[in-house]
Enzyme design. Structure first.
Site, PDB file in Angstrom:
ATOM      1  N   ALA A 252       0.803  -1.236   0.000  1.00  0.00           N
ATOM      2  CA  ALA A 252       0.000   0.000   0.000  1.00  0.00           C
ATOM      3  C   ALA A 252       0.834   1.284   0.000  1.00  0.00           C
ATOM      4  CB  ALA A 252      -0.997   0.024   1.155  1.00  0.00           C
ATOM      5  N   ALA A 253       2.135   1.174  -0.277  1.00  0.00           N
ATOM      6  CA  ALA A 253       2.938   2.408  -0.417  1.00  0.00           C
ATOM      7  C   ALA A 253       2.375   3.267  -1.542  1.00  0.00           C
ATOM      8  CB  ALA A 253       4.390   2.061  -0.711  1.00  0.00           C
ATOM      9  N   GLY A 254       2.015   2.600  -2.625  1.00  0.00           N
ATOM     10  CA  GLY A 254       1.443   3.326  -3.765  1.00  0.00           C
ATOM     11  C   GLY A 254       0.108   3.969  -3.407  1.00  0.00           C
ATOM     12  N   ASP A 255      -0.657   3.291  -2.560  1.00  0.00           N
ATOM     13  CA  ASP A 255      -1.955   3.853  -2.142  1.00  0.00           C
ATOM     14  C   ASP A 255      -1.745   5.055  -1.228  1.00  0.00           C
ATOM     15  OD1 ASP A 255      -3.169   1.772  -3.527  1.00  0.00           O
ATOM     16  OD2 ASP A 255      -3.149   0.460  -1.777  1.00  0.00           O
TER      17      ASP A 255
HETATM   18  P1  ATP Z   1       1.833  -0.898  -3.649  1.00  0.00           P
HETATM   19  O1  ATP Z   1       1.338  -1.668  -4.833  1.00  0.00           O
HETATM   20  O2  ATP Z   1       2.536  -1.747  -2.635  1.00  0.00           O
HETATM   21  O3  ATP Z   1       0.781  -0.042  -3.045  1.00  0.00           O
HETATM   22  P2  ATP Z   1       3.340   0.505  -5.648  1.00  0.00           P
HETATM   23  O4  ATP Z   1       4.085  -0.620  -6.269  1.00  0.00           O
HETATM   24  O5  ATP Z   1       2.151   1.042  -6.353  1.00  0.00           O
HETATM   25  O6  ATP Z   1       2.950   0.129  -4.149  1.00  0.00           O
HETATM   26  P3  ATP Z   1       5.818   1.810  -5.066  1.00  0.00           P
HETATM   27  O7  ATP Z   1       6.552   2.352  -6.225  1.00  0.00           O
HETATM   28  O8  ATP Z   1       6.337   0.572  -4.435  1.00  0.00           O
HETATM   29  O9  ATP Z   1       4.277   1.738  -5.430  1.00  0.00           O
HETATM   30  O10 ATP Z   1       5.787   2.906  -3.907  1.00  0.00           O
HETATM   31  C1  ATP Z   1       5.110   4.140  -4.050  1.00  0.00           C
HETATM   32  C2  ATP Z   1       5.968   5.231  -3.469  1.00  0.00           C
HETATM   33  O11 ATP Z   1       6.263   4.919  -2.108  1.00  0.00           O
HETATM   34  C3  ATP Z   1       7.313   5.382  -4.152  1.00  0.00           C
HETATM   35  O12 ATP Z   1       7.219   6.207  -5.294  1.00  0.00           O
HETATM   36  C4  ATP Z   1       8.157   5.994  -3.030  1.00  0.00           C
HETATM   37  O13 ATP Z   1       7.923   7.391  -2.956  1.00  0.00           O
HETATM   38  C5  ATP Z   1       7.571   5.336  -1.775  1.00  0.00           C
HETATM   39  N1  ATP Z   1       8.338   4.138  -1.391  1.00  0.00           N
HETATM   40  C6  ATP Z   1       8.118   2.865  -1.779  1.00  0.00           C
HETATM   41  N2  ATP Z   1       9.053   2.038  -1.259  1.00  0.00           N
HETATM   42  C7  ATP Z   1       9.872   2.808  -0.507  1.00  0.00           C
HETATM   43  C8  ATP Z   1      11.031   2.563   0.299  1.00  0.00           C
HETATM   44  N3  ATP Z   1      11.555   1.332   0.436  1.00  0.00           N
HETATM   45  N4  ATP Z   1      11.589   3.622   0.925  1.00  0.00           N
HETATM   46  C9  ATP Z   1      11.094   4.875   0.827  1.00  0.00           C
HETATM   47  N5  ATP Z   1      10.001   5.165   0.075  1.00  0.00           N
HETATM   48  C10 ATP Z   1       9.393   4.160  -0.590  1.00  0.00           C
HETATM   49  O1  RIB Z   2      -2.180  -1.830  -2.806  1.00  0.00           O
HETATM   50  C1  RIB Z   2      -2.208  -2.703  -1.726  1.00  0.00           C
HETATM   51  C2  RIB Z   2      -3.522  -3.452  -1.707  1.00  0.00           C
HETATM   52  O2  RIB Z   2      -3.594  -4.299  -2.823  1.00  0.00           O
HETATM   53  C3  RIB Z   2      -3.692  -4.365  -0.494  1.00  0.00           C
HETATM   54  O3  RIB Z   2      -4.264  -3.727   0.611  1.00  0.00           O
HETATM   55  C4  RIB Z   2      -4.557  -5.490  -1.054  1.00  0.00           C
HETATM   56  O4  RIB Z   2      -5.880  -5.476  -0.577  1.00  0.00           O
HETATM   57  C5  RIB Z   2      -4.513  -5.337  -2.567  1.00  0.00           C
HETATM   58  O5  RIB Z   2      -5.710  -4.903  -3.024  1.00  0.00           O
END
Ligand code: ATP
Ligand code: RIB
Length: 315
Positions: A252-255
């Site tokens: 959920a970093a992206g969220d």
């Molecule tokens: P998810 O699907 O898990 O919600 P995502 O794959 O859509 O995430 P990521 O690129 O992994 O998105 O992360 C989104 C943002 O979070 C990145 O652009 C960055 O700013 C921050 N981030 C992710 N991982 C890290 C990390 N290890 N350290 C610091 N910031 C991070």
């Molecule tokens: O982006 C993270 C989310 O992806 C998780 O909370 C999970 O429910 C999946 O939908």
């Protein structure tokens, strides 16, 4: 009164097994722990936005089960308005998540009630949607619903933030209605028809330009611990490095990023400032386990930024 952020998207219960190593196909590994967390990309973005001060309404579907009750409570505890979250017969959405000690994960989503969020539900909530200052959606609900929402957003001139996750190819007609497209690396490659792969550093700008050519007005590539790459319709191209933190769970970093980005834009910040602030929110989220559970409050973000400024000035 400030306009609301309206999230049209999924709500899942995350069933999370922590392991030493994510298993490959056919392999069994011993789990280190098991926990459940409220999740779902839509609900996570709604909670992320509300925790940092956004006025947020969620449009979604829950199953008629105990998970549904828990998931609504989680949204409401974070001050997300759930009047447009309907209960339907059957199961709530679930995500089976395996994490490793580096904070990486593998996720299987079973849509459940999320698969029943139809274009007619957009019509049923049209006043709420038309009144939004910004609309957020993702791809854990039927594509026909996302497509219909995008057409309304374009018609009403409401900025739409589309998180194209889980990854799939999208028609140019849909992308043309998107103000902010926010894929991660894999999603970028799949949108461009290149198959799932990591985006090497020297291909980042090309990929962002290629996505802009597909139709969305602006693109933010989320690059995990490398940060994010902002490509705007005015020609701006900038890599914003990630904050340096110890990641324990990147789920959920992206969220976190998308929810915070929407709040920053609504607060009148410029796109680059908004993306930078959203990076801080996302960085905090990776230092904590769980999806919605990992989203910081505005005062936690202020403290984090203050600490990172003073750490920089003493270097
Ligand atoms: P998810 O699907 O898990 O919600 P995502 O794959 O859509 O995430 P990521 O690129 O992994 O998105 O992360 C989104 C943002 O979070 C990145 O652009 C960055 O700013 C921050 N981030 C992710 N991982 C890290 C990390 N290890 N350290 C610091 N910031 C991070
Ligand atoms: O982006 C993270 C989310 O992806 C998780 O909370 C999970 O429910 C999946 O939908």
């Amino acid at each position: 009164m400030a306009k609301r952020i309206v999230v049209v998207g999924s709500i899942n219960l995350d069933l999370v097994a922590a392991t030493q190593r994510i298993p490959i196909a056919g392999e069994t590994v011993a789990g280190l722990s098991f926990r459940t967390f409220p999740g779902g990309k839509g609900a996570n973005q709604a909670v992320a936005a509300a925790r940092v001060g956004g006025a947020v309404s969620m449009v979604g579907k829950l199953g008629a089960d105990a998970f549904g009750v828990q998931l609504r409570e989680s949204l409401e505890e974070s001050n997300v308005n759930t009047e447009a979250v309907e209960v339907v017969p059957g199961s709530s959405g679930v995500a089976l998540i395996t994490t490793d000690p580096k904070g990486q994960n593998a996720i299987t989503v079973v849509a459940g009630a999320n698969a029943q969020l139809f274009p007619t539900d957009i019509d049923a909530n049209i006043d709420l949607i038309r009144s939004a200052g910004i609309l957020l959606t993702q791809l854990e609900i039927p594509l026909a619903t996302v497509d219909y929402l995008a057409a309304i957003a374009a018609q009403e001139r409401i900025p739409l933030v589309l998180d194209p996750a889980p990854a799939r190819f999208l028609p140019p007609s849909l992308l043309k209605s998107v103000e902010w497209l926010t894929p991660n690396e894999t999603e970028t490659c799949i949108l461009l028809g290149r198959g799932p792969q990591e985006l090497s550093e020297n291909l980042t700008e090309d990929a962002a330009n290629a996505l802009l050519d597909c139709g969305s007005r602006n693109v933010i590539l989320k690059l995990g611990e490398r940060g994010c790459y902002v490509a705007l319709s005015d020609g701006t191209r900038q890599l914003l490095p990630a904050y340096s933190v110890k990641a324990v769970d990147t789920t959920a970093a992206g969220d976190a990023f998308n929810g915070a980005f929407a709040v920053a834009l609504m607060n009148g910040l410029e796109p680059l400032e908004s993306a930078s602030w959203a990076s801080a929110v996302a960085a905090i989220s990776v230092t904590r386990p769980g999806a919605q559970a990992s989203m910081p409050t505005a005062s936690e973000v202020d403290r984090f930024l203050e600490e990172s400024r003073s750490a920089k000035s003493t270097q």
